[in-house]
Design a protein around this motif. Structure first.
Motif, mmCIF file in Angstrom:
data_model
loop_
_atom_site.group_PDB
_atom_site.id
_atom_site.type_symbol
_atom_site.label_atom_id
_atom_site.label_comp_id
_atom_site.label_asym_id
_atom_site.label_seq_id
_atom_site.Cartn_x
_atom_site.Cartn_y
_atom_site.Cartn_z
ATOM 1 N N UNK A 237 49.923 -26.940 -1.763
ATOM 2 C CA UNK A 237 50.008 -25.503 -1.996
ATOM 3 C C UNK A 237 50.100 -25.212 -3.499
ATOM 4 N N UNK A 238 49.609 -24.056 -3.887
ATOM 5 C CA UNK A 238 49.710 -23.641 -5.292
ATOM 6 C C UNK A 238 51.172 -23.653 -5.729
ATOM 7 N N UNK A 239 51.413 -24.163 -6.922
ATOM 8 C CA UNK A 239 52.764 -24.289 -7.439
ATOM 9 C C UNK A 239 53.372 -25.658 -7.222
ATOM 10 N N UNK A 240 52.635 -26.524 -6.519
ATOM 11 C CA UNK A 240 53.151 -27.870 -6.230
ATOM 12 C C UNK A 240 52.965 -28.794 -7.431
ATOM 13 N N UNK A 241 53.972 -29.595 -7.696
ATOM 14 C CA UNK A 241 53.869 -30.644 -8.709
ATOM 15 C C UNK A 241 53.501 -31.942 -8.006
ATOM 16 N N UNK B 119 45.683 -24.721 -14.223
ATOM 17 C CA UNK B 119 45.191 -23.571 -13.470
ATOM 18 C C UNK B 119 43.676 -23.552 -13.353
ATOM 19 N N UNK B 120 43.031 -24.650 -13.744
ATOM 20 C CA UNK B 120 41.572 -24.727 -13.652
ATOM 21 C C UNK B 120 40.852 -24.170 -14.855
ATOM 22 N N UNK B 121 41.582 -23.576 -15.807
ATOM 23 C CA UNK B 121 40.942 -22.985 -16.982
ATOM 24 C C UNK B 121 41.552 -23.499 -18.283
ATOM 25 N N UNK C 20 49.919 -27.803 -10.127
ATOM 26 C CA UNK C 20 48.696 -27.045 -9.863
ATOM 27 C C UNK C 20 49.073 -25.625 -9.428
ATOM 28 N N UNK C 21 48.647 -24.636 -10.214
ATOM 29 C CA UNK C 21 49.104 -23.265 -9.981
ATOM 30 C C UNK C 21 48.061 -22.353 -9.351
ATOM 31 N N UNK C 22 46.793 -22.726 -9.346
ATOM 32 C CA UNK C 22 45.754 -21.832 -8.832
ATOM 33 C C UNK C 22 44.973 -22.506 -7.715
ATOM 34 N N UNK C 23 44.741 -21.794 -6.592
ATOM 35 C CA UNK C 23 43.959 -22.378 -5.498
ATOM 36 C C UNK C 23 42.561 -22.775 -5.949
ATOM 37 N N UNK C 24 42.055 -23.827 -5.347
ATOM 38 C CA UNK C 24 40.727 -24.336 -5.656
ATOM 39 C C UNK C 24 40.654 -25.814 -5.332
#
Length: 362
Positions: free
Chosen positions: A246-250, A308-310, A337-341
């Protein structure tokens, strides 16, 4: 004439007996495999390799020569009881400068201590004989093609026990036991049979390693088997091949390969290739440029930076190297990871073949 024939026949029988029992006053030549020498058996996991000498122990007579062949990337090194040289080191008075990201902004590691590759670790040194006092190393030996392995040869003129290692893969080592001339030693056939047994056993370990299932929120980046005579079986791959969080998971990336070092890099593959070519420069001679890419030491972003992918204008993010031996480097790195993808990542040291994916959901 009869006496000559009888005497000649007796000498032939004696020579045959010496060869059969492995003892001879004539110098012999022996073969040692440095890593695997052919394709892995069917069903072997992707990325499996053998950081191992075959055989792990060789007994020879004083004056014999040992020939080493490598299809991987290894050294044959004797350090005479001393510690091997480190693979890299700081460059006195030098810092990383002028390296910008895809957005045109300077990376945070600009101004930090610069590092270079240690030629004593990777390059050849010392004599072509190993006798107990003087260190010697083949330097990196590797195949030029599938039919042309890298080669090195050493003669052992004195009795004793000699420990040889690969500078590049900790724990990859063998022992050469040197007996007096004429003493009984195993035959070449005996050695070949032992090599086959040890090689088959090493490949068999790879299947169990490839089935490793790490706990949730963890990715294994490389894994070794238990050390055997000669070295270790290792998997140059990430496990599992696909993770979902899930987003926010380390996510913790753990190096479980004591004979290897790895890192995690995300971003466009073409950019990763270009970045490495520009920043990681292995010297081709004494006066050529020599620079370790700064991300191997510092990573691309300050510790604790989320992904965040960017990042860095194009999604580039790289961790420092992680050492499976828990030596001078951490054995794990963490990425939040903070952003879905869906994100693809590789090991910059071992290239795009060592890769996996992570799916980040809401």
């Amino acid at each position: 004439m009869v006496r000559a024939v009888v005497l000649g026949g007796a000498l032939a029988v004696l020579a045959a007996a010496q060869l059969a029992w492995g003892g001879s006053n004539q110098a012999a030549s022996w073969d040692v495999a440095v890593g695997e020498q052919g394709r892995a058996p069917a069903g072997t996991p992707k990325g499996a390799t053998l950081n191992q000498f075959f055989p792990g122990k060789l007994t020879i007579n004083a004056g014999d020569k040992v020939n080493f062949t490598s299809f991987g990337f290894h050294t044959v090194s004797y350090h005479a009881g001393k510690a091997p040289p480190p693979p890299l080191g700081p460059v006195q008075g030098a810092t990383y400068e002028g390296i910008d990201n895809a957005a045109g902004e300077p990376f945070y590691f600009n101004g930090q201590q610069a590092f270079a590759y240690n030629l004593d670790h990777f390059g050849p040194s010392g004599p072509k004989t190993i006798s107990g006092k003087t260190p010697a190393s083949s330097g990196a030996i590797f195949a030029m093609s599938l039919k042309k392995p890298g080669k090195a040869s050493y003669t052992f003129p004195k009795t004793g026990s000699y420990k040889l290692i690969c500078n590049l893969h900790p724990g990859m080592e063998m022992t050469v036991a040197v007996k007096p001339k004429g003493a009984t030693v195993p035959t070449a056939e005996d050695v070949a049979a032992r090599v086959k047994v040890e090689t088959d056993a090493a490949w068999a370990k790879a299947k169990a390693l490839g089935a490793t299932k790490p706990p949730a929120r963890q990715v294994v980046m490389g894994i070794d088997g238990r050390k055997s005579s000669g070295g270790r079986t290792t998997i140059l791959d990430f496990l599992p091949a696909l993770s979902t969080v899930r987003a926010g998971t380390t996510v913790t990336f753990v190096n479980r390969a004591p004979s290897e070092i790895h890192n995690v890099a995300l971003g466009p593959l073409k950019y990763l290739d270009k970045f490495m070519k520009q920043t990681d420069v292995f010297p081709t001679g004494p006066n050529s440029k020599n620079q370790v890419t700064p991300v191997f030491v510092y990573g691309s972003d300050p510790r604790g930076t989320a992904y965040d992918g960017a990042n860095n204008g194009n999604g580039f993010y790289a961790t420092p190297l992680a050492d499976g031996t828990r030596g001078g480097l951490p054995n794990a790195v963490r990425v939040t990871f903070t952003k879905p993808g869906k994100y693809h990542f590789i090991c910059l040291l071992h290239g795009p073949d060592m890769a996996a994916d992570i799916r980040v959901t809401k």
